[in-house]
Structure formats: C-alpha cells, structure tokens
Design an enzyme around this catalytic site. Structure first.
Site, PDB file in Angstrom:
ATOM      1  N   ASP A  52       0.821  -1.213   0.000  1.00 43.76           N
ATOM      2  CA  ASP A  52       0.000   0.000   0.000  1.00 43.76           C
ATOM      3  C   ASP A  52       0.852   1.260   0.000  1.00 43.76           C
ATOM      4  O   ASP A  52       0.497   2.265  -0.617  1.00 43.76           O
ATOM      5  CB  ASP A  52      -0.930  -0.003   1.221  1.00 43.76           C
ATOM      6  CG  ASP A  52      -2.130  -0.912   1.032  1.00 43.76           C
ATOM      7  OD1 ASP A  52      -2.257  -1.509  -0.051  1.00 43.76           O
ATOM      8  OD2 ASP A  52      -2.932  -1.029   1.965  1.00 43.76           O
ATOM      9  N   ASP A  67      -4.242   9.936   4.059  1.00 43.50           N
ATOM     10  CA  ASP A  67      -4.435  10.880   5.158  1.00 43.50           C
ATOM     11  C   ASP A  67      -3.281  11.859   5.284  1.00 43.50           C
ATOM     12  O   ASP A  67      -2.181  11.639   4.777  1.00 43.50           O
ATOM     13  CB  ASP A  67      -4.610  10.134   6.489  1.00 43.50           C
ATOM     14  CG  ASP A  67      -3.510   9.105   6.737  1.00 43.50           C
ATOM     15  OD1 ASP A  67      -2.327   9.429   6.535  1.00 43.50           O
ATOM     16  OD2 ASP A  67      -3.824   7.966   7.126  1.00 43.50           O
TER      17      ASP A  67
END
Length: 296
Positions: free
Chosen positions: A65, A153
C-alpha cells in the site's frame, strides 16, 4: 490497454523477479511495457510523472500500500489508473496478491475491470511568526516542501520528547474544537482503514466523498471523530505549550512526506482538484473485503 507502466518497489522485489515475469508475460501478449524501479535505501520518488509516456494506459504498482500511495501522489496530475499488486503482508489498496497475478492480468486485458475514482487531499503549510524568525536566514526551501497531496491521510503528530500537543481546528474559517492529543488525522474514505482505523475512527466505504478528522490518543473522555463534507476546508493550527513554550510537531502526507511545524504554524487541508483512479478487478464487495482483512 496496450501500454503498461510498471512501478516496482525494490525492497519488495529484490531481484526484480516478479517485475520481469510480468513484463515478459505482457510482451508475449503484444503489449508494451516500461519499467521503473525504486532502489532500496535511496530517498526518491517512485516515478517522475514528467517521464511517463503519453500513451500509457495503466500503471501497475508492485509492492504494498505504501508503494501505491507514493505513486498516487506522484501521479496526481496524470489521469492514468493504478492497479496495485501486493508483494507485502497486508494490503487494502493493492488488491491483487502474488498467487493471482496472471489471472488478474488476463481479466485486465479482456476488459473485465472498472476504475474507481478516489478523492485525494491537498495540504498547504502556512508559517507563523516563530518559524519565520527561526529560519529568517535560511529560507523556507530548507524546511521541506510547503504543499503536498495524500490519498489516505494527512497526519500531524508530536515530534521529539513525549508531550501533549494542543491543536486548534477550524472548518471553513470557523473555530470548531481544540484537541489536546498526541496528534490529529485528517483522512479520506480510502484512508479510513489506515491510521484512522487504528486511532478508533470510523470505517467508510472508499468510494464515498467526505473528510474525516480523528484525534490520536486525545486527553479527554468525550472526544470523537468528526465527519465533514468533501467541500469543507479544514485548518489545523499548532497551539502553544505550557507556560508559553513552543511546540514542535510533524505533518505527514500518507506517512512518508514529512514537514516540521512549530507553534503558530497552520495546515490548510481540502479536497484535491483531481482524483486517483484505482483499477478494480475483483467482484468482491467492500464489506466482504473488509471482513477478510479484519479477520487476518
């Protein structure tokens, strides 16, 4: 799809074994491949968006990821979908596992896919008087990039010794709340299953469009996450410490791009003007995938 750009994390594919296997497999299918590798131990972007050929149809990201998040930031101004191939241990974004690579490539070549548009965040640093005084003789260039993007984020956390950080949160210019916490996470729906989840924040369907604010280890008993509309602008201001001391924190974009902040500095966060296209091959629903990941 005829031209594939392969981005490989050299930490995950040391000898480029999987990379070369995929390249050779696609070339046997009469497809064009361009390969770019991030070398282990070197700080660099996974790819330079300016070097991507104009005819690239899809970017294959080999790693985990983190590799895909970096590629999404690097490709923020390119309208090219990403397909993540997981060579790590646990991946929410990189949905294709090593054992299913060739079946996935066949589905991709046959057109059995869809592209999900995932919203991203843009963060801009606004410096306060302390920073300007501290670095008056150096210039801002030595203090890190003043703007960046995130697919998951933007987090603001303490730096150095253990201390409680005071954060003042504004939304669309209006004061919302003040947190005394170890940090604050501002996340997208895609990032809801990342650091936000670990901090006790809600899980959100990744195709949704909204902004999450979640405090990290708040020093109160009634602090909860806040969910905002995608058009809202969030401003996080770094407050002062006890007896007027200067607080020292870091802002991180998807966990890797770090900028140092001080008391009086602010981070302006809003929805990025472009989105990231994620290729989806599996017919598994979000809830099924979530159940599988959480059961590991």
């Amino acid at each position: 799809m005829n031209h594939f750009y392969i981005i490989t994390n050299g930490h995950k594919d040391h000898n480029l074994e999987k990379t070369n296997e995929i390249r050779q497999y696609l070339e046997k299918k009469q497809k064009k491949c361009t390969v770019q590798v991030k070398e282990p131990g070197k700080e660099q972007k996974y790819t330079d968006a300016g070097q991507i050929p104009d005819d690239v149809d899809c970017i294959l990201v080999l790693g985990g990821d983190g590799t895909l998040l970096q590629a999404a930031r690097d490709m923020i101004h390119k309208d090219i979908p990403l397909l993540g191939i997981n060579l790590g241990t646990l991946g929410y974004l990189a949905e294709i596992e090593e054992t299913g690579i060739y079946a996935a490539l066949n589905r991709l070549l046959e057109g059995g896919y869809e592209v999900e548009q995932r919203m991203m965040l843009a963060g801009r640093i606004l410096r306060g008087s302390f920073h300007e005084k501290k670095h008056a003789d150096k210039g801002l260039a030595e203090c890190g990039t003043e703007q960046s993007y995130a697919l998951n984020d933007i987090t603001i956390t303490r730096s150095g010794s253990l201390q409680i950080i005071r954060f003042r949160i504004f939304v669309n210019g209006q004061f919302l709340n003040e947190y005394q916490a170890d940090g604050v996470i501002v996340a997208t729906p895609t990032g809801s299953t990342g650091y936000n989840l670990s901090a006790g924040g809600p899980i959100v369907e990744p195709k949704a469009e909204l902004i999450l604010i979640t405090p990290i280890s708040p020093h109160t008993l009634n602090t909860r996450s806040i969910i905002l509309s995608p058009g809202d602008q969030v401003e996080v201001e770094i407050g002062g410490g006890r007896e007027g001391t200067v607080q020292h924190v870091e802002v991180n974009f998807d966990g890797s791009h770090n900028v140092t902040l001080y008391t009086g500095d602010r981070v302006m966060i809003e929805r990025a003007i472009t989105a990231t296209g994620i290729v989806k091959l599996n017919k598994v629903s979000f809830l099924e995938a979530l159940h599988k990941k959480l059961s590991v």
